[in-house]
Design a protein around this motif. Structure first.
Motif, PDB file in Angstrom:
ATOM      1  N   TRP A  70       4.479  -0.539   7.803  1.00  0.00           N
ATOM      2  CA  TRP A  70       4.118   0.845   7.275  1.00  0.00           C
ATOM      3  C   TRP A  70       5.583   1.293   7.120  1.00  0.00           C
ATOM      4  CZ3 TRP A  70       2.136   5.575  10.453  1.00  0.00           C
ATOM      5  CH2 TRP A  70       2.260   6.818   9.567  1.00  0.00           C
ATOM      6  N   LEU A  71       6.527   1.380   7.892  1.00  0.00           N
ATOM      7  CA  LEU A  71       7.861   1.903   7.514  1.00  0.00           C
ATOM      8  C   LEU A  71       8.437   1.103   6.487  1.00  0.00           C
ATOM      9  CD1 LEU A  71       9.012   2.452  11.322  1.00  0.00           C
ATOM     10  CD2 LEU A  71       8.490   4.235   9.781  1.00  0.00           C
ATOM     11  N   CYS A  72       8.406  -0.249   6.663  1.00  0.00           N
ATOM     12  CA  CYS A  72       9.166  -0.925   5.570  1.00  0.00           C
ATOM     13  C   CYS A  72       8.247  -0.806   4.298  1.00  0.00           C
ATOM     14  CB  CYS A  72       8.845  -2.661   5.997  1.00  0.00           C
ATOM     15  SG  CYS A  72      10.119  -2.948   7.572  1.00  0.00           S
ATOM     16  N   GLY A  73       6.964  -0.679   4.235  1.00  0.00           N
ATOM     17  CA  GLY A  73       6.441  -0.409   3.170  1.00  0.00           C
ATOM     18  C   GLY A  73       7.082   0.898   2.451  1.00  0.00           C
ATOM     19  N   ALA A  74       7.082   1.799   3.353  1.00  0.00           N
ATOM     20  CA  ALA A  74       7.550   3.330   2.867  1.00  0.00           C
ATOM     21  C   ALA A  74       9.153   3.194   2.147  1.00  0.00           C
ATOM     22  CB  ALA A  74       7.633   4.166   3.852  1.00  0.00           C
ATOM     23  N   CYS A  75       9.901   2.105   2.675  1.00  0.00           N
ATOM     24  CA  CYS A  75      11.165   2.138   2.288  1.00  0.00           C
ATOM     25  C   CYS A  75      11.192   1.407   0.978  1.00  0.00           C
ATOM     26  CB  CYS A  75      12.085   1.001   3.076  1.00  0.00           C
ATOM     27  SG  CYS A  75      12.336   1.690   4.679  1.00  0.00           S
ATOM     28  N   LEU A  76      10.246   0.399   0.476  1.00  0.00           N
ATOM     29  CA  LEU A  76      10.158  -0.309  -0.559  1.00  0.00           C
ATOM     30  C   LEU A  76       9.554   0.809  -1.746  1.00  0.00           C
ATOM     31  CD1 LEU A  76       9.925  -2.786  -2.546  1.00  0.00           C
ATOM     32  CD2 LEU A  76       7.583  -3.103  -1.585  1.00  0.00           C
ATOM     33  N   GLY A  77       8.815   1.800  -1.242  1.00  0.00           N
ATOM     34  CA  GLY A  77       8.360   2.580  -2.226  1.00  0.00           C
ATOM     35  C   GLY A  77       9.401   3.883  -2.385  1.00  0.00           C
ATOM     36  N   SER A  78      10.299   4.120  -1.569  1.00  0.00           N
ATOM     37  CA  SER A  78      11.193   5.319  -1.678  1.00  0.00           C
ATOM     38  C   SER A  78      12.606   4.897  -2.506  1.00  0.00           C
ATOM     39  CB  SER A  78      11.692   5.794  -0.369  1.00  0.00           C
ATOM     40  OG  SER A  78      10.377   6.106   0.207  1.00  0.00           O
ATOM     41  N   VAL A  79      13.133   3.576  -2.520  1.00  0.00           N
ATOM     42  CA  VAL A  79      14.592   3.284  -3.164  1.00  0.00           C
ATOM     43  C   VAL A  79      14.283   2.036  -3.838  1.00  0.00           C
ATOM     44  CG1 VAL A  79      15.751   4.481  -1.506  1.00  0.00           C
ATOM     45  CG2 VAL A  79      15.167   2.084  -1.039  1.00  0.00           C
ATOM     46  N   GLY A  80      15.254   1.662  -4.618  1.00  0.00           N
ATOM     47  CA  GLY A  80      15.379   0.426  -5.481  1.00  0.00           C
ATOM     48  C   GLY A  80      15.447  -0.732  -4.593  1.00  0.00           C
ATOM     49  N   MET A  81      15.120  -1.777  -5.229  1.00  0.00           N
ATOM     50  CA  MET A  81      15.233  -3.200  -4.605  1.00  0.00           C
ATOM     51  C   MET A  81      16.329  -3.922  -5.496  1.00  0.00           C
ATOM     52  SD  MET A  81      13.418  -3.458  -1.837  1.00  0.00           S
ATOM     53  CE  MET A  81      13.737  -1.547  -1.397  1.00  0.00           C
ATOM     54  N   SER A  82      16.654  -4.949  -4.915  1.00  0.00           N
ATOM     55  CA  SER A  82      17.976  -5.795  -5.521  1.00  0.00           C
ATOM     56  C   SER A  82      17.688  -7.293  -5.604  1.00  0.00           C
ATOM     57  CB  SER A  82      19.240  -5.550  -4.842  1.00  0.00           C
ATOM     58  OG  SER A  82      19.507  -4.295  -4.734  1.00  0.00           O
ATOM     59  N   LEU A  83      18.600  -8.270  -5.421  1.00  0.00           N
ATOM     60  CA  LEU A  83      18.637  -9.616  -5.656  1.00  0.00           C
ATOM     61  C   LEU A  83      17.190 -10.346  -5.070  1.00  0.00           C
ATOM     62  CD1 LEU A  83      19.969 -12.170  -6.270  1.00  0.00           C
ATOM     63  CD2 LEU A  83      20.921 -12.430  -4.270  1.00  0.00           C
ATOM     64  N   ARG A 141       7.543   0.551 -11.860  1.00  0.00           N
ATOM     65  CA  ARG A 141       7.448   1.734 -10.917  1.00  0.00           C
ATOM     66  C   ARG A 141       6.981   3.090 -11.303  1.00  0.00           C
ATOM     67  NH1 ARG A 141      10.366   3.114  -5.763  1.00  0.00           N
ATOM     68  NH2 ARG A 141      11.380   1.086  -5.825  1.00  0.00           N
ATOM     69  N   THR A 142       5.770   3.406 -10.883  1.00  0.00           N
ATOM     70  CA  THR A 142       5.080   4.703 -11.399  1.00  0.00           C
ATOM     71  C   THR A 142       4.204   5.193 -10.395  1.00  0.00           C
ATOM     72  OG1 THR A 142       3.560   5.689 -13.088  1.00  0.00           O
ATOM     73  CG2 THR A 142       3.391   3.153 -12.549  1.00  0.00           C
ATOM     74  N   LEU A 143       4.139   6.655 -10.189  1.00  0.00           N
ATOM     75  CA  LEU A 143       3.099   7.048  -9.121  1.00  0.00           C
ATOM     76  C   LEU A 143       1.739   6.885  -9.447  1.00  0.00           C
ATOM     77  CD1 LEU A 143       5.061  10.642  -8.435  1.00  0.00           C
ATOM     78  CD2 LEU A 143       4.718   8.620  -6.748  1.00  0.00           C
ATOM     79  N   LYS A 144       1.353   6.623 -10.784  1.00  0.00           N
ATOM     80  CA  LYS A 144      -0.002   6.452 -11.313  1.00  0.00           C
ATOM     81  C   LYS A 144      -0.458   5.224 -10.370  1.00  0.00           C
ATOM     82  CE  LYS A 144       0.858   7.457 -16.085  1.00  0.00           C
ATOM     83  NZ  LYS A 144       0.671   6.956 -17.364  1.00  0.00           N
ATOM     84  N   VAL A 145       0.317   4.297  -9.705  1.00  0.00           N
ATOM     85  CA  VAL A 145      -0.115   3.082  -8.811  1.00  0.00           C
ATOM     86  C   VAL A 145      -0.157   3.569  -7.408  1.00  0.00           C
ATOM     87  CG1 VAL A 145       0.216   1.625 -10.925  1.00  0.00           C
ATOM     88  CG2 VAL A 145       1.846   1.697  -9.003  1.00  0.00           C
ATOM     89  N   LEU A 146       0.332   4.498  -7.081  1.00  0.00           N
ATOM     90  CA  LEU A 146       0.386   4.838  -5.665  1.00  0.00           C
ATOM     91  C   LEU A 146      -0.932   4.974  -4.961  1.00  0.00           C
ATOM     92  CD1 LEU A 146       2.610   5.190  -3.107  1.00  0.00           C
ATOM     93  CD2 LEU A 146       2.237   7.536  -3.574  1.00  0.00           C
ATOM     94  N   GLU A 173       0.785  -1.125   0.071  1.00  0.00           N
ATOM     95  CA  GLU A 173       0.094  -0.119  -0.012  1.00  0.00           C
ATOM     96  C   GLU A 173       0.784   1.128   0.085  1.00  0.00           C
ATOM     97  OE1 GLU A 173       0.980  -1.060   4.070  1.00  0.00           O
ATOM     98  OE2 GLU A 173       0.063  -2.309   2.368  1.00  0.00           O
ATOM     99  N   MET A 174       2.232   1.119   0.442  1.00  0.00           N
ATOM    100  CA  MET A 174       3.030   2.419   0.487  1.00  0.00           C
ATOM    101  C   MET A 174       3.854   2.453  -0.577  1.00  0.00           C
ATOM    102  SD  MET A 174       2.038   3.987   3.019  1.00  0.00           S
ATOM    103  CE  MET A 174       3.276   5.328   3.058  1.00  0.00           C
ATOM    104  N   THR A 175       3.597   1.880  -1.662  1.00  0.00           N
ATOM    105  CA  THR A 175       4.775   1.868  -2.842  1.00  0.00           C
ATOM    106  C   THR A 175       4.048   2.333  -4.080  1.00  0.00           C
ATOM    107  OG1 THR A 175       4.543  -0.481  -3.614  1.00  0.00           O
ATOM    108  CG2 THR A 175       5.660  -0.288  -1.701  1.00  0.00           C
ATOM    109  N   PRO A 176       4.840   2.915  -4.999  1.00  0.00           N
ATOM    110  CA  PRO A 176       4.435   3.203  -6.625  1.00  0.00           C
ATOM    111  C   PRO A 176       5.017   1.894  -7.254  1.00  0.00           C
ATOM    112  CG  PRO A 176       6.305   4.380  -6.000  1.00  0.00           C
ATOM    113  CD  PRO A 176       6.159   3.266  -4.549  1.00  0.00           C
ATOM    114  N   ILE A 177       4.625   0.981  -6.999  1.00  0.00           N
ATOM    115  CA  ILE A 177       5.077  -0.281  -7.601  1.00  0.00           C
ATOM    116  C   ILE A 177       4.250  -1.303  -7.819  1.00  0.00           C
ATOM    117  CG2 ILE A 177       6.810  -2.313  -7.425  1.00  0.00           C
ATOM    118  CD1 ILE A 177       8.646  -0.575  -5.449  1.00  0.00           C
ATOM    119  N   LEU A 178       4.056  -1.798  -9.061  1.00  0.00           N
ATOM    120  CA  LEU A 178       2.913  -2.798  -9.599  1.00  0.00           C
ATOM    121  C   LEU A 178       3.730  -4.136 -10.297  1.00  0.00           C
ATOM    122  CD1 LEU A 178       0.199  -3.848 -10.080  1.00  0.00           C
ATOM    123  CD2 LEU A 178       0.381  -2.598 -12.159  1.00  0.00           C
ATOM    124  N   GLY A 179       3.347  -5.342  -9.640  1.00  0.00           N
ATOM    125  CA  GLY A 179       3.892  -6.458 -10.419  1.00  0.00           C
ATOM    126  C   GLY A 179       2.748  -7.236 -10.946  1.00  0.00           C
TER     127      GLY A 179
END
Length: 359
Positions: free
Chosen positions: A224-237, A140-145, A123-129
């Motif tokens: 909530w905090l962890c979701g905000a992290c996912l929404g703010s920076v890139g992820m990896s492996l 990743r797009t603000l359209k889905v936040l 719910e806290m991310t602009p990311i759609l899979g």
């Protein structure tokens, strides 16, 4: 202080107990009058309760959301959106339902209210899979936040212990990767460490007493905090592997994240020592990878991919998919190392960084 860039996300979060009572007010504040409530089949009853709270603002219910957001489900939802003449969506549930709301927003631009009932953090991310023809792709797009997120601790009190543990560790995964992200920054790193710590102390308490309201509140706060992290920076492996395993082999989302996370952390340990020290500190452990594995065991979560439906014969294909497209990671992506990582996760072995690196 090193230079950094921090991008705040334009969403409104409401946190507390009994906050679901604000749903009609929040929909009205968005300027909307015909809300469609989204849910999985298992949460159709909750969706109808939300519809009742919306009163004249409720247009209907679509309770067919599915894991990994298959495009055929989104297509079916779009037909209902048109039929109901909807001007917004209200998603109640976990990542599957919130993902459906995002998929609709991408196609229509409709505003969203998200009401999470798990700790997944979508719910806290602009990311759609989305999954199409057995492959999961992410954008990743603000359209889905979601514009509004209502966190109601009361809605998590009935979350089963098993799901509480796996969705909570799924949330921790977002914060873990935020700590070694290429675009990490001090603000997100503070949220990440705090989010991991909140979940690390609350999830074992919930496993012992699912009705512990303080632990439930801590867990939702950490998510909530962890979701905000996912929404703010890139992820990896870690996230790449889990999208591969979920989208291509139809493994359950939260369980897959829970099992893979300690092994992905072990793979990256020597390439990201500062992040690993912060993760270990938040967990109250001397070793980040081992601490995550021990947390999963403490909450009764599955520890092996073999236990959630993966076949040993899938490991080669999963390695091929996960290494086929380049992406940033603190340690170089090496096919042999990824194969060993997946073998360890398949068997449920307790990881150590040296075990992976010296394999």
């Amino acid at each position: 202080m090193k230079p950094f860039i921090y991008n705040g996300l334009p969403s409104r979060a409401i946190f507390g107990q009994g906050t679901l009572s604000r749903i009609a007010e929040e929909v009205r504040e968005l300027g909307c009058h015909r809300a469609v409530v989204l849910a999985t089949p298992e949460q159709a009853g909750q969706a109808r309760e939300v519809l009742a709270k919306l009163g004249e603002l409720g247009a209907g219910v679509f309770a067919e959301a599915r894991m990994h957001t298959p495009v055929e489900v989104t297509d079916a939802a779009m037909r209902h959106i048109e039929e109901f003449d909807a001007d917004c969506t209200v998603a109640i549930g976990g990542g599957s339902t919130i993902g459906l709301g995002k998929a609709i927003a991408l196609r229509t631009g409709l505003p969203q209210v998200a009401i999470p009932t798990t700790y997944a953090g979508s719910e806290m991310t602009p990311i759609l899979g989305e999954t199409r023809d057995g492959l999961k792709t992410t954008q990743r797009t603000l359209k889905v936040l979601p514009e509004v997120v209502i966190y109601d601790v009361d809605l998590t009190l009935g979350l089963p212990v098993g799901m509480s543990g796996t969705s909570g560790i799924n949330a921790i995964a977002h914060a873990v990767e935020a700590l070694y992200a290429k675009d990490r920054n001090p603000v997100v790193s503070l949220m990440a460490e705090e989010g991991i710590a909140a979940l690390a102390r609350s999830l074992p308490a919930i496993a012992k007493n699912p009705s512990d309201q303080d632990a439930r509140s801590d867990a939702l706060y950490g998510a909530w905090l962890c979701g905000a992290c996912l929404g703010s920076v890139g992820m990896s492996l870690h996230h790449k592997l889990c999208h591969t395993l979920g989208g291509s082999f139809d493994l359950p989302h939260a369980e897959t994240h829970t099992i893979v996370l300690p092994h992905a952390v072990a793979y990256n340990t020597e390439a990201a020592p500062e992040a690993m020290a912060r993760i270990a500190r938040a967990l109250g452990s001397s070793d980040a990878a081992g601490g995550l594995y021990d947390l999963a065991r403490a909450v009764g979560a599955p520890l092996a991919l073999a236990d959630i439906g993966m076949q040993e014969s899938d490991i080669d294909r999963a390695t091929e998919i996960a290494t086929s497209n380049p992406y940033w990671n603190p340690r170089e992506i090496e096919a042999d190392g990824i194969h060993r990582l997946l073998c360890d996760a398949f068997a449920g072995r307790r990881p150590t960084s040296r075990e992976v690196l010296d394999a």
